[in-house]
Design a protein around this motif. Structure first.
Motif, PDB file in Angstrom:
ATOM      1  N   VAL A  96       0.842  -1.199   0.000  1.00 35.24           N
ATOM      2  CA  VAL A  96       0.000   0.000   0.000  1.00 35.24           C
ATOM      3  C   VAL A  96       0.877   1.249   0.000  1.00 35.24           C
ATOM      4  O   VAL A  96       0.614   2.211  -0.730  1.00 35.24           O
ATOM      5  CB  VAL A  96      -0.967  -0.002   1.202  1.00 35.24           C
ATOM      6  CG1 VAL A  96      -1.637   1.354   1.383  1.00 35.24           C
ATOM      7  CG2 VAL A  96      -2.014  -1.086   1.029  1.00 35.24           C
ATOM      8  N   ALA A  97       1.951   1.243   0.787  1.00 32.74           N
ATOM      9  CA  ALA A  97       2.850   2.394   0.842  1.00 32.74           C
ATOM     10  C   ALA A  97       3.523   2.647  -0.511  1.00 32.74           C
ATOM     11  O   ALA A  97       3.639   3.794  -0.947  1.00 32.74           O
ATOM     12  CB  ALA A  97       3.912   2.184   1.922  1.00 32.74           C
ATOM     13  N   VAL A  98       3.942   1.584  -1.182  1.00 29.63           N
ATOM     14  CA  VAL A  98       4.559   1.732  -2.508  1.00 29.63           C
ATOM     15  C   VAL A  98       3.538   2.289  -3.497  1.00 29.63           C
ATOM     16  O   VAL A  98       3.837   3.191  -4.289  1.00 29.63           O
ATOM     17  CB  VAL A  98       5.143   0.392  -3.008  1.00 29.63           C
ATOM     18  CG1 VAL A  98       5.516   0.462  -4.484  1.00 29.63           C
ATOM     19  CG2 VAL A  98       6.348   0.005  -2.182  1.00 29.63           C
ATOM     20  N   GLY A  99       2.315   1.782  -3.445  1.00 31.14           N
ATOM     21  CA  GLY A  99       1.263   2.283  -4.328  1.00 31.14           C
ATOM     22  C   GLY A  99       0.969   3.753  -4.099  1.00 31.14           C
ATOM     23  O   GLY A  99       0.807   4.524  -5.053  1.00 31.14           O
ATOM     24  N   GLU A 100       0.887   4.158  -2.851  1.00 30.24           N
ATOM     25  CA  GLU A 100       0.643   5.565  -2.533  1.00 30.24           C
ATOM     26  C   GLU A 100       1.796   6.453  -3.003  1.00 30.24           C
ATOM     27  O   GLU A 100       1.576   7.536  -3.543  1.00 30.24           O
ATOM     28  CB  GLU A 100       0.437   5.751  -1.031  1.00 30.24           C
ATOM     29  CG  GLU A 100      -0.917   5.308  -0.550  1.00 30.24           C
ATOM     30  CD  GLU A 100      -2.039   6.146  -1.133  1.00 30.24           C
ATOM     31  OE1 GLU A 100      -1.948   7.387  -1.128  1.00 30.24           O
ATOM     32  OE2 GLU A 100      -3.026   5.551  -1.597  1.00 30.24           O
ATOM     33  N   LYS A 101       2.998   5.992  -2.820  1.00 28.67           N
ATOM     34  CA  LYS A 101       4.171   6.759  -3.259  1.00 28.67           C
ATOM     35  C   LYS A 101       4.165   6.934  -4.776  1.00 28.67           C
ATOM     36  O   LYS A 101       4.425   8.020  -5.288  1.00 28.67           O
ATOM     37  CB  LYS A 101       5.452   6.063  -2.803  1.00 28.67           C
ATOM     38  CG  LYS A 101       6.706   6.826  -3.067  1.00 28.67           C
ATOM     39  CD  LYS A 101       6.794   8.033  -2.180  1.00 28.67           C
ATOM     40  CE  LYS A 101       8.147   8.687  -2.324  1.00 28.67           C
ATOM     41  NZ  LYS A 101       8.249   9.899  -1.527  1.00 28.67           N
ATOM     42  N   ARG A 102       3.842   5.865  -5.484  1.00 27.16           N
ATOM     43  CA  ARG A 102       3.782   5.945  -6.955  1.00 27.16           C
ATOM     44  C   ARG A 102       2.663   6.868  -7.409  1.00 27.16           C
ATOM     45  O   ARG A 102       2.805   7.599  -8.384  1.00 27.16           O
ATOM     46  CB  ARG A 102       3.593   4.563  -7.561  1.00 27.16           C
ATOM     47  CG  ARG A 102       4.839   3.728  -7.500  1.00 27.16           C
ATOM     48  CD  ARG A 102       4.643   2.417  -8.188  1.00 27.16           C
ATOM     49  NE  ARG A 102       5.894   1.673  -8.225  1.00 27.16           N
ATOM     50  CZ  ARG A 102       6.046   0.536  -8.849  1.00 27.16           C
ATOM     51  NH1 ARG A 102       5.030  -0.010  -9.499  1.00 27.16           N
ATOM     52  NH2 ARG A 102       7.196  -0.078  -8.833  1.00 27.16           N
ATOM     53  N   ARG A 103       1.532   6.833  -6.720  1.00 34.78           N
ATOM     54  CA  ARG A 103       0.424   7.716  -7.084  1.00 34.78           C
ATOM     55  C   ARG A 103       0.796   9.184  -6.866  1.00 34.78           C
ATOM     56  O   ARG A 103       0.520  10.014  -7.710  1.00 34.78           O
ATOM     57  CB  ARG A 103      -0.815   7.362  -6.260  1.00 34.78           C
ATOM     58  CG  ARG A 103      -2.037   8.130  -6.697  1.00 34.78           C
ATOM     59  CD  ARG A 103      -3.286   7.583  -6.105  1.00 34.78           C
ATOM     60  NE  ARG A 103      -3.302   7.818  -4.664  1.00 34.78           N
ATOM     61  CZ  ARG A 103      -4.390   7.765  -3.927  1.00 34.78           C
ATOM     62  NH1 ARG A 103      -5.546   7.466  -4.479  1.00 34.78           N
ATOM     63  NH2 ARG A 103      -4.330   7.981  -2.648  1.00 34.78           N
TER      64      ARG A 103
ATOM     65  N   THR B 148       3.825  10.430  -6.932  1.00 33.26           N
ATOM     66  CA  THR B 148       4.813  10.756  -7.955  1.00 33.26           C
ATOM     67  C   THR B 148       4.134  11.009  -9.296  1.00 33.26           C
ATOM     68  O   THR B 148       4.482  11.943 -10.026  1.00 33.26           O
ATOM     69  CB  THR B 148       5.854   9.630  -8.094  1.00 33.26           C
ATOM     70  OG1 THR B 148       6.440   9.413  -6.820  1.00 33.26           O
ATOM     71  CG2 THR B 148       6.935   9.974  -9.081  1.00 33.26           C
ATOM     72  N   GLY B 149       3.125  10.197  -9.624  1.00 32.65           N
ATOM     73  CA  GLY B 149       2.381  10.372 -10.872  1.00 32.65           C
ATOM     74  C   GLY B 149       1.630  11.687 -10.909  1.00 32.65           C
ATOM     75  O   GLY B 149       1.553  12.355 -11.941  1.00 32.65           O
ATOM     76  N   ARG B 150       1.072  12.109  -9.796  1.00 37.94           N
ATOM     77  CA  ARG B 150       0.353  13.390  -9.722  1.00 37.94           C
ATOM     78  C   ARG B 150       1.301  14.567  -9.941  1.00 37.94           C
ATOM     79  O   ARG B 150       0.956  15.538 -10.593  1.00 37.94           O
ATOM     80  CB  ARG B 150      -0.315  13.535  -8.368  1.00 37.94           C
ATOM     81  CG  ARG B 150      -1.543  12.706  -8.198  1.00 37.94           C
ATOM     82  CD  ARG B 150      -2.166  12.955  -6.853  1.00 37.94           C
ATOM     83  NE  ARG B 150      -3.307  12.081  -6.653  1.00 37.94           N
ATOM     84  CZ  ARG B 150      -3.850  11.837  -5.493  1.00 37.94           C
ATOM     85  NH1 ARG B 150      -3.379  12.389  -4.401  1.00 37.94           N
ATOM     86  NH2 ARG B 150      -4.896  11.042  -5.393  1.00 37.94           N
ATOM     87  N   ARG B 151       2.493  14.469  -9.380  1.00 33.18           N
ATOM     88  CA  ARG B 151       3.470  15.565  -9.542  1.00 33.18           C
ATOM     89  C   ARG B 151       3.907  15.692 -10.995  1.00 33.18           C
ATOM     90  O   ARG B 151       4.150  16.783 -11.487  1.00 33.18           O
ATOM     91  CB  ARG B 151       4.686  15.314  -8.649  1.00 33.18           C
ATOM     92  CG  ARG B 151       4.415  15.645  -7.222  1.00 33.18           C
ATOM     93  CD  ARG B 151       5.691  15.630  -6.397  1.00 33.18           C
ATOM     94  NE  ARG B 151       5.383  14.967  -5.147  1.00 33.18           N
ATOM     95  CZ  ARG B 151       6.109  14.047  -4.576  1.00 33.18           C
ATOM     96  NH1 ARG B 151       7.238  13.670  -5.117  1.00 33.18           N
ATOM     97  NH2 ARG B 151       5.762  13.493  -3.450  1.00 33.18           N
ATOM     98  N   ARG B 152       4.041  14.573 -11.692  1.00 30.53           N
ATOM     99  CA  ARG B 152       4.466  14.613 -13.096  1.00 30.53           C
ATOM    100  C   ARG B 152       3.396  15.212 -13.992  1.00 30.53           C
ATOM    101  O   ARG B 152       3.696  15.885 -14.955  1.00 30.53           O
ATOM    102  CB  ARG B 152       4.799  13.197 -13.578  1.00 30.53           C
ATOM    103  CG  ARG B 152       6.065  12.667 -12.997  1.00 30.53           C
ATOM    104  CD  ARG B 152       6.360  11.289 -13.519  1.00 30.53           C
ATOM    105  NE  ARG B 152       7.520  10.728 -12.845  1.00 30.53           N
ATOM    106  CZ  ARG B 152       7.864   9.465 -12.911  1.00 30.53           C
ATOM    107  NH1 ARG B 152       7.137   8.612 -13.587  1.00 30.53           N
ATOM    108  NH2 ARG B 152       8.925   9.035 -12.280  1.00 30.53           N
ATOM    109  N   LYS B 153       2.123  14.943 -13.684  1.00 33.66           N
ATOM    110  CA  LYS B 153       1.031  15.438 -14.499  1.00 33.66           C
ATOM    111  C   LYS B 153       0.776  16.931 -14.254  1.00 33.66           C
ATOM    112  O   LYS B 153       0.365  17.646 -15.150  1.00 33.66           O
ATOM    113  CB  LYS B 153      -0.250  14.656 -14.211  1.00 33.66           C
ATOM    114  CG  LYS B 153      -0.207  13.249 -14.701  1.00 33.66           C
ATOM    115  CD  LYS B 153      -1.495  12.522 -14.356  1.00 33.66           C
ATOM    116  CE  LYS B 153      -1.410  11.064 -14.767  1.00 33.66           C
ATOM    117  NZ  LYS B 153      -2.607  10.314 -14.370  1.00 33.66           N
ATOM    118  N   GLY B 154       0.978  17.360 -13.008  1.00 31.60           N
ATOM    119  CA  GLY B 154       0.628  18.723 -12.626  1.00 31.60           C
ATOM    120  C   GLY B 154       1.696  19.709 -12.775  1.00 31.60           C
ATOM    121  O   GLY B 154       2.468  20.128 -13.413  1.00 31.60           O
TER     122      GLY B 154
END
Length: 65
Positions: A50-57, A59-65
């Motif tokens: 769950v922690a890895v998934g949250e971290k990836r999410r 990171t993905g938000r920062r790249r899009k925004g």
């Protein structure tokens, strides 16, 4: 050999897995009449995923925004 970091979950620091792992978690399970429960190990495994998934999410938000 390929340089992939290993994360190990073990019940002893003397485990063969610990010597190869970049990070390792030692979990002491309860013993009931010679049988070990794996609930602590499963809880740790789920928390890590769950922690890895949250971290990836994040990171993905920062790249899009």
């Amino acid at each position: 050999e390929q340089g992939v970091p290993i994360v190990a979950i073990t019940d002893s620091s003397f485990s063969p897995l610990a010597q190869f792992a970049k990070v390792w978690f030692e979990v002491a399970e309860a013993d009931f009449g010679g049988f070990r429960s794996i609930s602590a190990t499963m809880a740790l495994a789920m928390a890590l995923t769950v922690a890895v998934g949250e971290k990836r999410r994040e990171t993905g938000r920062r790249r899009k925004g």
